[in-house]
Design an enzyme around this catalytic site. Structure first.
Site, mmCIF file in Angstrom:
data_model
loop_
_atom_site.group_PDB
_atom_site.id
_atom_site.type_symbol
_atom_site.label_atom_id
_atom_site.label_comp_id
_atom_site.label_asym_id
_atom_site.label_seq_id
_atom_site.Cartn_x
_atom_site.Cartn_y
_atom_site.Cartn_z
ATOM 1 N N SER A 506 51.438 -35.866 65.945
ATOM 2 C CA SER A 506 51.442 -37.281 65.619
ATOM 3 C C SER A 506 50.381 -37.990 66.481
ATOM 4 O O SER A 506 49.219 -37.604 66.446
ATOM 5 C CB SER A 506 52.837 -37.868 65.812
ATOM 6 O OG SER A 506 52.942 -39.122 65.193
ATOM 7 N N ASP A 593 54.315 -35.230 54.440
ATOM 8 C CA ASP A 593 54.342 -36.189 55.549
ATOM 9 C C ASP A 593 54.123 -37.615 55.033
ATOM 10 O O ASP A 593 53.053 -37.938 54.518
ATOM 11 C CB ASP A 593 53.244 -35.826 56.553
ATOM 12 C CG ASP A 593 53.363 -36.595 57.850
ATOM 13 O OD1 ASP A 593 54.045 -37.629 57.881
ATOM 14 O OD2 ASP A 593 52.761 -36.154 58.848
ATOM 15 N N HIS A 625 56.640 -34.852 58.613
ATOM 16 C CA HIS A 625 55.988 -35.230 59.868
ATOM 17 C C HIS A 625 56.524 -34.360 60.994
ATOM 18 O O HIS A 625 57.358 -34.762 61.801
ATOM 19 C CB HIS A 625 56.245 -36.702 60.157
ATOM 20 C CG HIS A 625 55.320 -37.278 61.194
ATOM 21 N ND1 HIS A 625 53.966 -37.365 61.017
ATOM 22 C CD2 HIS A 625 55.564 -37.790 62.424
ATOM 23 C CE1 HIS A 625 53.411 -37.913 62.083
ATOM 24 N NE2 HIS A 625 54.363 -38.167 62.957
#
Length: 682
Positions: A506, A593, A625
């Protein structure tokens, strides 16, 4: 007592470390390689919670190789437990009890798309027939392409749950009451005023709403007669003001607040909803970190304890009886941290979790009346604790002198000299690292790497000035905080500057790409997971239900609406500095995602490929994600382990389970086959 939400994918004042250098091991006797499956495969038992009536303990355990919910009698052995769910596509990440102990509730999405529905399964229900072998769960929210937010289990209505659904407007969640036993749904409030939270008093009456304004500020509004909402408290986009719960007098409300030009660390305050009077309840007595949280008695409404996430978690017990119990447990478990994770309605029986940097968790049943303490299980029982490495607290100075708190894990049994290093920036970035057992840190340390986990500017918990220091600094000063950590460890002689890697997910994935794009001489290998590569496209396609975050992103990340803002975002996007990249790079993404679209990885893979730069690419079609399915996680780790061993020289487990090797082949993408939509290619 509390549960932190942590992203599974991811200090040392200049030179002297307060006058104490690192001990240099005289021996060179590293521990044996620990099988990666022990670190990242399914744990045997995890996340136990006792029912409010004290009759049952529910927990997560593999069923058909997927983490599911099981239940047993509180006095029964775990071998007598029976499965309540049989999810096969993705593990159940968490669950909770209904107030009356009749139901287990959990949420799940499809393939990581984060469109969660809430399900309920009756504890006493008999299994379905056929292959399922478990009771039939009821989908309480039963919506497609809709995200559910859980707000409250009402105290006085045990067969109900209050949830938010963005089924009418994808940007905002309306408030519903759902009857657990039947699934009957009642609309309580339409959200047409940018509300991001609903707050109930001790009698389960809706009393407050929290709103995100078009400027990004937060307003707390009181619900008055005539269905009118009246503002009673507010804070700016750079401040925190979050209602916690109502005081036992049901007139005042506890709020965590950092409001005020002179305020830095957040504190706990009480707001009188009628007079507007605000009184401070507590802030960090050591003046080091933000207010962490409070634990309340459901019986009395009083605060049992407050806690602070400092270098290590700190607890301050207000209730004398609880303080005595806690002191007894602390004495028994030494330097480990004790947290109470769940309790019975009468608050007599608690489940206590005990953990440290080298202890993933021991869970005990604690009877406060008899003081009896009974071990229930050890998390990851097969993990050899004696071979795990200490997580050290260090601090160092960044490029502008800002002090960076961080954690450093050094491989056990070898001298802390000229080691290969993996920098592991956390995601968010508005979150932080904690002192705890960390599977990635321990895994890489076992392979012979030092592991640096900085709390860089923009990380939360260290005051709003520390967070604000990261505003608009993606790829700039925030990146310096990582680079100067590497410089510091090299200067200390701990790290070999030619063998430095970086791996994160991320925001940590962005920092990985930024590291190899903007500081190409620092890193010799990099693994970027679900990483933004182009900040403009990242901000343009965030999910609709993140509408309230768009203004925050404008002031924290960058403004898409001005040419100056777009110019900064272009400059800070690693995609636009591909020509500078020469570090071997592995890129990992989940196809579903919703936060960081897969096109972010596709774009930089294509750019690297077209410049004949080496890149490896993994894409899991059943993930979002971050990876949750153990086989995908294991495949990624096996690939990363080979990758870092090749480029940094760490130890490497050559054996790979056949199903993991097969999955790795399935999710490995040939960069030559990656194509982009016409708009993205431009």
């Amino acid at each position: 007592m509390r549960e932190r939400v942590r992203l599974s994918i991811f200090i040392f004042l200049s030179a002297a470390f307060f006058g104490a250098g690192f001990p240099v091991a005289a021996q060179n006797n590293p521990p044996p390689l620990i099988d990666r499956e022990i670190f990242f495969g399914n744990p045997e038992i995890l996340g136990a919670r006792i029912s409010p009536d004290g009759k049952f303990i529910a927990f997560r355990k593999p069923f058909n190789d997927t983490m599911n919910v099981w239940v047993k009698g509180a006095d029964e052995p775990f071998t007598s437990a029976r499965a309540l769910t049989n999810e096969t596509a993705r593990p159940i990440a968490s669950f909770f009890w209904s107030r009356d102990s009749r139901f287990i509730l959990f949420s799940k999405d499809v393939g990581g798309d984060e469109n969660f529905n809430v399900y309920a399964v009756a504890v006493e229900a008999k299994p379905r027939g056929g292959a399922a072998q478990v009771p039939e769960p009821r989908n309480l929210t039963n919506a497609k392409n809709v995200q559910t937010t859980i707000y409250r289990l009402p105290l006085n209505e045990p067969d109900a749950i209050y949830v938010g659904l963005n089924d009418r407007d994808p940007k905002w969640h309306d408030l519903y009451r759902i009857k657990i036993s039947t699934g009957e749904r009642t609309l309580l409030r339409q959200n047409t005023d940018r509300f991001v939270g609903w707050h109930f008093d001790n009698a389960d009456r809706l009393r407050l709403a929290r709103r995100s304004t078009v400027r990004g500020d937060t307003e707390i509004l009181r619900l008055d007669a005539g269905d009118k909402f009246t503002p009673v408290f507010s804070c700016s986009v750079f401040e925190t003001c979050t209602p916690v719960r109502f005081h036992k007098d049901n007139r005042r409300v506890y709020i965590i607040s950092s409001k005020g030009a002179d305020a830095d660390l957040s504190k706990l305050v009480l707001l009188d909803l009628e007079t507007g009077k605000v009184e401070t309840v507590e802030s960090d007595p050591q003046k080091r970190v933000d207010f962490g949280g409070a634990v309340f008695s459901e019986l009395t409404g009083e605060i049992i304890a407050t806690y602070y996430d400092d270098d290590k978690a700190r607890y301050d017990y207000k209730d004398a009886a609880f303080a005595a119990d806690y002191a007894m447990l602390q004495k028994r478990f030494g330097g480990k941290i004790v947290e109470f994770s769940s309790r019975t309605k009468d608050e007599r029986i608690w489940l206590a979790s005990v953990y440290s940097d080298t202890e993933p968790g021991e869970v005990y049943l604690f009877d406060r009346r008899s003081k009896k303490l009974a071990l229930q299980y050890r998390t990851r029982e097969r993990l050899p604790r004696e071979h795990l490495a200490e997580m050290r607290v260090i601090r160092y100075r960044s490029s502008d002198g800002l002090q960076i708190p961080a954690y450093l894990t050094l491989p056990k049994g070898v001298a802390a000299k000229n080691l290969p290093l993996i920098v592991n920036p956390h995601g968010g970035p508005q979150t932080r690292n904690w002192w705890e057992y960390n599977a990635y840190a321990q895994f890489w340390a076992n392979r012979g790497y030092a592991v640096l986990q900085p709390n860089f500017r923009g990380s939360t918990g260290f005051g709003k000035r520390f967070v604000d220091a990261g505003n608009l600094q993606w790829g700039d000063k925030m990146q310096d905080d990582l680079t100067w950590g590497v410089k510091h460890l090299v200067a200390e002689g701990i790290v070999d500057e030619k063998r430095v890697g970086i791996m994160g997910g991320s925001y940590g994935g962005y920092a990985t790409l930024a590291g190899v794009a903007f500081t190409p001489d620092v890193y010799a290998a990099a693994v970027a997971i679900v990483a933004p590569s182009n900040l403009i496209t990242t901000l343009e396609i965030i999910p609709a239900y993140w509408e309230s975050a768009r203004i925050v992103d404008k002031v924290r990340v960058g403004d898409l609406e001005t040419e100056e803002g777009r110019a900064r975002l272009r400059r800070q996007s690693p995609l636009n500095a591909v020509a500078r990249i020469r570090t071997p790079l592995m890129i990992v993404h989940g196809a579903n995602d919703p936060r960081v679209n897969k096109i972010e990885s596709d774009q930089i893979v294509v750019a690297l490929r077209d410049k004949n730069l080496p890149v490896e690419y993994l894409v899991a079609p059943d993930e979002g994600h971050g990876f949750q399915r153990p086989v995908n996680q294991m495949a990624m780790i096996a690939a990363a382990e080979r990758f870092f061993a090749k480029h940094l020289g760490g130890r490497y487990q050559q054996s790979v389970e056949p199903n993991v090797e097969k999955r790795l082949r399935e999710i490995t993408v040939d960069p030559k086959t990656v194509s982009l939509p016409q708009k993205a290619s431009k």
